[in-house]
Each structure stands twice: as C-alpha cells, then as structure tokens.
Design a protein around this motif. Structure first.
Motif, PDB file in Angstrom:
ATOM      1  N   GLU A   1      50.477  34.676  37.630  1.00 24.46           N
ATOM      2  CA  GLU A   1      49.041  34.475  36.800  1.00 24.46           C
ATOM      3  C   GLU A   1      48.120  35.596  36.562  1.00 24.46           C
ATOM      4  N   MET A   2      47.470  35.947  35.844  1.00 25.44           N
ATOM      5  CA  MET A   2      46.049  36.659  36.365  1.00 25.44           C
ATOM      6  C   MET A   2      45.449  35.522  36.277  1.00 25.44           C
ATOM      7  N   VAL A   3      44.532  36.141  37.847  1.00 22.60           N
ATOM      8  CA  VAL A   3      43.427  35.781  38.040  1.00 22.60           C
ATOM      9  C   VAL A   3      41.943  35.643  36.814  1.00 22.60           C
TER      10      VAL A   3
ATOM     11  N   HIS B   1      29.555  36.161  40.062  1.00 24.80           N
ATOM     12  CA  HIS B   1      29.901  34.623  40.834  1.00 24.80           C
ATOM     13  C   HIS B   1      31.044  34.998  40.721  1.00 24.80           C
ATOM     14  N   GLN B   2      31.588  34.412  42.492  1.00 20.35           N
ATOM     15  CA  GLN B   2      31.840  34.474  43.733  1.00 20.35           C
ATOM     16  C   GLN B   2      33.401  33.055  43.867  1.00 20.35           C
ATOM     17  N   GLN B   3      34.176  33.213  44.124  1.00 17.34           N
ATOM     18  CA  GLN B   3      35.283  32.300  44.210  1.00 17.34           C
ATOM     19  C   GLN B   3      36.217  32.919  45.745  1.00 17.34           C
ATOM     20  N   GLN B   4      36.963  32.153  46.545  1.00 15.07           N
ATOM     21  CA  GLN B   4      37.731  32.397  47.669  1.00 15.07           C
ATOM     22  C   GLN B   4      39.224  32.245  46.984  1.00 15.07           C
ATOM     23  N   GLU B   5      39.869  33.557  47.153  1.00 13.42           N
ATOM     24  CA  GLU B   5      41.002  33.131  46.618  1.00 13.42           C
ATOM     25  C   GLU B   5      42.215  33.227  47.831  1.00 13.42           C
ATOM     26  N   THR B   6      42.440  31.790  47.711  1.00 13.49           N
ATOM     27  CA  THR B   6      43.313  31.597  49.243  1.00 13.49           C
ATOM     28  C   THR B   6      45.056  31.909  49.276  1.00 13.49           C
ATOM     29  N   ARG B   7      45.494  32.448  47.886  1.00 12.56           N
ATOM     30  CA  ARG B   7      46.585  33.431  47.766  1.00 12.56           C
ATOM     31  C   ARG B   7      46.576  34.382  48.409  1.00 12.56           C
ATOM     32  N   LEU B   8      45.515  35.381  48.889  1.00 15.54           N
ATOM     33  CA  LEU B   8      44.910  36.021  49.366  1.00 15.54           C
ATOM     34  C   LEU B   8      45.134  36.153  50.618  1.00 15.54           C
ATOM     35  N   ASP B   9      45.207  37.027  51.895  1.00 14.33           N
ATOM     36  CA  ASP B   9      45.343  37.164  53.450  1.00 14.33           C
ATOM     37  C   ASP B   9      44.700  38.107  53.691  1.00 14.33           C
ATOM     38  N   THR B  10      43.874  38.134  55.026  1.00  7.06           N
ATOM     39  CA  THR B  10      43.537  39.744  55.071  1.00  7.06           C
ATOM     40  C   THR B  10      44.421  41.015  55.233  1.00  7.06           C
ATOM     41  N   ALA B  11      45.589  40.716  55.321  1.00  7.43           N
ATOM     42  CA  ALA B  11      46.795  41.532  55.692  1.00  7.43           C
ATOM     43  C   ALA B  11      47.153  42.257  54.550  1.00  7.43           C
TER      44      ALA B  11
ATOM     45  N   MET C   1      35.517  45.805  48.826  1.00  8.41           N
ATOM     46  CA  MET C   1      36.528  47.204  47.657  1.00  8.41           C
ATOM     47  C   MET C   1      36.419  47.088  46.324  1.00  8.41           C
ATOM     48  N   PRO C   2      36.395  47.311  45.325  1.00  8.18           N
ATOM     49  CA  PRO C   2      36.844  47.766  43.304  1.00  8.18           C
ATOM     50  C   PRO C   2      37.412  47.512  43.223  1.00  8.18           C
ATOM     51  N   TRP C   3      38.391  46.458  42.393  1.00 11.44           N
ATOM     52  CA  TRP C   3      39.183  45.997  42.083  1.00 11.44           C
ATOM     53  C   TRP C   3      39.193  46.127  40.014  1.00 11.44           C
ATOM     54  N   LYS C   4      39.576  47.119  40.222  1.00  9.73           N
ATOM     55  CA  LYS C   4      38.850  47.665  38.158  1.00  9.73           C
ATOM     56  C   LYS C   4      40.418  46.832  37.539  1.00  9.73           C
ATOM     57  N   GLN C   5      40.969  46.725  37.974  1.00  7.97           N
ATOM     58  CA  GLN C   5      42.267  46.588  36.654  1.00  7.97           C
ATOM     59  C   GLN C   5      42.344  44.553  36.993  1.00  7.97           C
ATOM     60  N   PRO C   6      43.249  44.291  35.832  1.00  6.96           N
ATOM     61  CA  PRO C   6      43.809  43.135  36.333  1.00  6.96           C
ATOM     62  C   PRO C   6      43.784  42.558  37.546  1.00  6.96           C
ATOM     63  N   LEU C   7      43.866  41.139  38.377  1.00  6.71           N
ATOM     64  CA  LEU C   7      44.720  41.012  39.315  1.00  6.71           C
ATOM     65  C   LEU C   7      45.815  39.652  39.266  1.00  6.71           C
ATOM     66  N   VAL C   8      46.805  39.875  39.290  1.00  6.47           N
ATOM     67  CA  VAL C   8      47.439  39.538  38.927  1.00  6.47           C
ATOM     68  C   VAL C   8      48.692  38.824  40.582  1.00  6.47           C
TER      69      VAL C   8
END
Length: 147
Positions: free
Chosen positions: A82-84, A112-122, A71-78
C-alpha cells in the motif's frame, strides 16, 4: 599375489616404527616448568596517558547523544503493498523520515507529521546512508534538507 599384499600390510612401516620409538622415549617426560607457579612479575610504572582522540570539532556524536535522525525519501513509500499518503493533504512522495525514540515519523512537504508504526529503527538504519551533518535544532535540519 593377494596373500603377499596382506602380509605386507600386517608389518608396520618404517615411519610407524620411528614414531613408536619416539613415543616410547617421551612417555614419562614432563616439559620443563610444567606445574611450577609462575614467577612474580615486577611492578612497572603506569604508561603515560596520551590524548589520542580527535579534537572536539571533528568528533561525531554517538546515537545516544542525538535527539533523532532524519533522511529524505523522494519516491513514494510503499508498505505492505500500500502506498503511504499524508493523512491531511494526501501527498504520497517527497517525505522526510524521522527516527527518534525508537519511533518512525513521516513528514510531508507541507509540514504534516504522522507516526508510521509499520516501520522501525532497524528499517531506518538499513535504508539510510551515512549522516553528512549534524544540526543543533530541528529547524536547522529541515533547512539543510530543503524543507
């Protein structure tokens, strides 16, 4: 006066008397068929099988038939206050969030791709809307989302 009220309360009312009489009449009665084994059911013909599913072109694949979702996520991801930002180009907005194999990956506009461990499938399921399309390849999906 209070003496008379107490005396009336000791006597059963008409409704209580009727209930007691009906209860005494039914005391030793057993409902008909109680304790008797049920009659054997006659075998019937199996129902005809009807294909009531949607035609293949209208079916949506289940989650186990997909390699992943994005999915797209246009806004900053916090996350955690902390802003990712992208580890390579330091972009901080206009992400594609990919959910695959119980992992969440972030992809910046530069690819560029990076894994984000602070997020999960839920988290992904709570924040994503319904899928508007499915694609055969990863590149088709990227083109569909404008990346």
């Amino acid at each position: 006066m209070f003496h008379r009220m107490r005396r009336r309360a000791k006597e059963p009312s008409e409704a209580q008397r009727q209930f007691a009489e009906a209860f005494a009449r039914m005391q030793n009665q057993v409902p008909e068929g109680f304790g008797v084994p049920p009659a054997e059911l006659e075998p019937t013909e199996p129902a005809a099988l009807v294909d009531d599913f949607l035609p293949p072109e209208l079916r949506v694949p289940s989650h186990d038939q997909l390699d992943g979702k994005m999915m797209p996520w246009k806004q900053p991801l916090v996350l955690d206050g902390e802003m990712v930002a992208c580890a390579e180009c330091e972009a901080y907005r206009d992400w594609l969030i990919l959910s695959t194999s119980d992992q969440i990956w972030l992809r910046c506009r530069a690819g560029h791709q990076q894994q984000e461990t602070r997020l999960d499938t839920a988290w992904y399921n709570r924040n994503s809307g319904p899928a508007d399309s499915t694609h055969a390849t990863f590149e088709d999906c990227l083109r569909h989302l404008g990346h």
